[in-house]
Scaffold this active site. Sequence first.
Site, short mmCIF file in Angstrom:
data_model
loop_
_atom_site.label_atom_id
_atom_site.label_comp_id
_atom_site.label_asym_id
_atom_site.label_seq_id
_atom_site.Cartn_x
_atom_site.Cartn_y
_atom_site.Cartn_z
N GLY A 85 -8.67 -10.70 -27.35
CA GLY A 85 -9.76 -11.68 -27.28
C GLY A 85 -9.21 -13.10 -27.46
N GLY B 130 -11.36 -9.07 -34.15
CA GLY B 130 -12.74 -9.49 -34.35
C GLY B 130 -13.10 -9.71 -35.81
CG HIS C 40 -9.21 -37.83 -3.73
ND1 HIS C 40 -8.96 -36.46 -3.67
CD2 HIS C 40 -8.14 -38.45 -3.15
CE1 HIS C 40 -7.79 -36.27 -3.07
NE2 HIS C 40 -7.28 -37.45 -2.76
#
Length: 468
Positions: A185, A273, A448
């Site tokens: 994770g 976790g 740009h």
Amino acid sequence: MESQRRVSMRKTYDVIVIGGGSAGYAAARTARDAGTDVAIVDQGPLGGLCILRGCMPTKAILRSAEVAALLRRAKEFGLSPVSTKPDLSAIVDRKDRLVREFADYRIQQLQDPKFTLYQSRAVFLSPHDITVGGVVLSSGSFILATGSRPSEVPIPGLAQAGYFTSDTILDLRTQPDSLIVLGGGAVALELGQFFARLGTKVTILQRGATLLSGMDEDVGRALEAALIEEGIEIVTDAQWLRTTHDATGKTVWVMKDGREQPYVGEEILQALGRQPNIEGLHLDLAGVTVDGGRIVVDGAMRTSQAHIYAVGDVNDVTPIVHLAIQQGEIAAYNATHPGGPVKELDHRLDVEVVFTDPQVAVLGLNEARAKADKIPYLLATYPFADHGKALCLGASQGFVKLLAAPQTGEILGGQIVGPDAGELIHELIAVMYYHGTAADLMRMPHYHPTLAEIVTYPAESIVERLGA
Ligand SMILES: Cc1cc2nc3c(=O)[nH]c(=O)nc-3n(C[C@H](O)[C@H](O)[C@H](O)COP(=O)(O)OP(=O)(O)OC[C@H]3O[C@@H](n4cnc5c(N)ncnc54)[C@H](O)[C@@H]3O)c2cc1C
């Protein structure tokens, strides 16, 4: 005399917030702004996870690793090679300085004279009373915001071998030669890449078939390819069996491809976790329903007791800081506006960022959920490898993916793996917030050359197929 003392030690508030982290502070501030009498109870250390051991310290140390990685690429940009020697202790010092600053500010906020701050552990005595360091506090509403702690995982031998969690590894000052990371994770990957970039040999052992298993597969695979290119070993579909240790290091045994395989490291980071902080609160005495270690809440953040709310990591709905704050604000609004229309959390704009390099940012609907829920969508992707600004920056890994409604082109979700994905996603959040379309994305001016321009290419591809 004794009963008189007990009575004098009882105080009553309109709203009591238990936990003064991101969710709790947001709740207390909202309740205060609604003109109610608010108490915050926090057992300390004050500051909350985000500041002390979560978002901020990790992002501080990741910056050091990013700089090291760029310096290592000096030759590619036409500069003489630079040799850098990481000093983990100095990196930790820098992190600690920043964290102290952030925490001091949060502590000042908690000491706002418009709140009463109790620096003690809270324990429920009944649905309307808690005890806090010998004082009984009563309230019409409670907002639980006690956060989370690293999960304990039953891998035989792991505790005996010893391991770090994200809570403890942030204070490590001696760089390990090798590190086994359990989990795939955000926390596992951010910290794994951090150590790899300092020169530690890192192996990531992930149970699922891809990294970031809650996200679309192509997202996890793109990040996996980038991390492997940097020299990180990644083992997916690995079923952890046990851990052993001896003088040479710690070995994690996994079942992979039908056979037991050992992975050896000097240290282990267990990043599997976190779990809600609910023990010791006596939620049973408050009559609050807990299911599988989680406090059950509805969209208004109410628990099974209508006057008790639970927000942030403690309810484990979306353990992400800006959503913890939103939950705190919603709960406090509902607690201070009884009888009015109830505010609920809207998951349409849920967003998550992983601060690896390349970064990952996911917003709203993804392909996996669209397929599972049979939601029709148009899809377009565009790789950073074909984007001029990304090539100028030497940051060409990853892609942008947009999901849009097939008839209107309304943007339903976006996923970005690439440079500054955590910043770029905010344009998509703004467009989705206003229910904007792929055509809007194309029409909006884009300077740009910028990374932001990249979203106009998949938007164009969606517009071409609209209503087909
Ligand atoms: C390594 C790591 C990195 C992260 N990075 C990010 C990121 O980049 N972005 C992001 O959005 N999220 C990130 N997160 C998640 C984020 O930090 C959490 O979701 C968020 O901080 C949770 O806030 P909270 O208010 O719910 O809990 P906390 O901030 O943990 O607050 C809980 C408070 O309750 C107090 N408390 C606990 N029990 C009691 C009790 N019985 N009585 C009184 N007080 C009590 C504690 O002292 C604490 O102050 C990260 C998490 C980790 C672990």
